[in-house]
Write an enzyme that holds these catalytic residues in place. Sequence first.
Site: not given
Length: 250
Positions: A51, A109
């Site tokens: 994002d 992540y």
Amino acid sequence: MNYKLLIQYDGTDFHGWQIQKNKRTVQGELQKVLSLLEGKKVHVCGSGRTDAGVHAEGQVANVKLAKPFTPEKLQKAINANLEKDLRILKVEEVSDSFHARFSAKSKTYVYRIINASVISPFWFRYALHETRPLDLSRMAEAAKVFVGKHDWSAFSSSESTAKSKMRKIIEAKIEVHWDRRAMSEIIEILITGDGFLRYMVRSIVGTILEVGRGEKEIDQIKEALLTGNRKLAGQTAPAHGLTLLKVSYE
């Protein structure tokens, strides 16, 4: 020839990975440069979409080119035409069957948090500044609840177009280490899964943070996973603390 690209970027000034009209994106910048080198339009396939504001230390992409390049020459040619916040660390020749997204087995992540009264200017773009006390043992306990295969409806964007919300979290853990430049400890929430929905990692992190601040009970997480009730999940954590650490392949 099919080339595998290992990519790093500071996501601050990008509108995410996916190409968008009139917006600066990672995929858009790479396709612009590679199309210039190839002499015609090319498509760059990424391992996944980050994002706007999310960083990457180990993003992976692949691109098929007709012109012959050695990996070293292609790496230098791409980097010579990119801005400094986007870099190709490595180029490899791979089989035509390799696809950065569909060949991936897992992604990891990391979400970084500076839990101190002051955040170093060297970290404010890459870590969340949290001044309130955090209970790390409760956060670690909460992280374990997310491990396994679940329906992630409560922890993803309602705008997600994914046909299935089922994903498997392989590992979720908390690590803490002292950082000399920050002059404080950095909390890292590491999450590895076989795939992720939009905002999923940031929703998990936001929920873990609420547990750490004593604002949410762990049983609420379990109920959210079972029911898909978004109201039981925490607020989505800000994008700038999140980094795609690595993508794993067989």
